[in-house]
Design an enzyme around this catalytic site. Structure first.
Site: not given
Length: 238
Positions: A58-61, A204
């Site tokens: 998923g999102c790397f954050w 987010y």
């Protein structure tokens, strides 16, 4: 910070709306719930020096944030893996046509934390491994669940662990995570590094990623560190 693509901005706004609408009924929850899972029955032995693991989920954050709060991790860098150097950037990878996945390169001390433990955290709190090309509000091959193994030993451990969890029916659905070899990692843009720490109040992050840190602290208390190891700090010491 450079502006994010419109889709991520929309997702952030949507997350904010959800937080506002749920303010009266209790705290927000992560897009993917953490799952308590058994440790791998096979693992790599402790060794001198440092090792690296490259993981996409998923999102790397959020992926980066989890490992920055993990003891034994020396650095966790957001970037891209799976495609060519020329397309290893946020704009190109966001099309889903480059072969890249948003990934995190984890440099760790194998005497403090093992490769298997990193994978246990990956399958447990980082993301939902039963979804291949979707995590929370993000969809597309650039958000796929993939372990980019760095050598044959890692490949053996990763494949064995997936088989172990599937055989035990640990999850309600089979694990969709792929194991890819020979795919180099490319460091991502500076504005994506340490994003969770630098933007803790962004909707987010609050809705999708902060709960993962809380799950790490709860489920893997012995492996949790309160102060994250940041990319900017690693650069300052080199």
């Amino acid at each position: 910070m450079p502006s994010l693509p419109l889709r991520r901005m929309v997702l952030t706004a949507a997350a904010g709306a959800v937080l506002l609408s749920s303010a009266w009924i209790g705290p927000s929850r992560a897009a993917e719930d953490a799952v308590v899972i058994p440790a791998p029955t096979a693992d790599l032995p402790a060794a001198d020096g440092t090792q690296t693991a490259v993981l996409a989920g998923g999102c790397f954050w959020g992926v980066q944030g989890v490992y920055q709060h993990t003891k034994g991790v020396l650095n966790a860098v957001s970037g891209y893996a799976g495609g060519a150097k020329e397309t290893a950037n946020y704009s190109a990878s966001g099309t889903g046509a480059t072969g890249h996945a948003e990934s995190v390169q984890v440099t760790y001390d194998p005497k403090v934390i093992s490769y298997g433990k990193l994978l246990q955290i990956y399958f447990s709190v980082v993301h939902d491994p039963t979804q291949l090309n979707r995590q929370g509000p993000d969809s597309g091959t650039q958000y796929r669940s993939t372990i980019f193994v760095q050598n044959d030993a890692q490949k053996k451990i990763a494949e064995a662990y997936i088989a172990q969890l599937n055989t035990a029916k640990t999850f309600k659905k089979p694990i969709a995570t792929t194991v890819e070899s020979g795919k180099p990692f490319f460091v991502g843009e500076e504005y994506h590094q340490d994003y969770l720490t630098l933007h803790p109040n962004q909707p987010y992050i609050v809705y999708n990623d902060a709960p993962k840190i809380e799950a790490l602290k709860k489920i893997f208390a012995d492996n949790y560190r309160d102060k994250p190891v940041l990319v900017r700090d690693a650069k300052a010491t080199n």
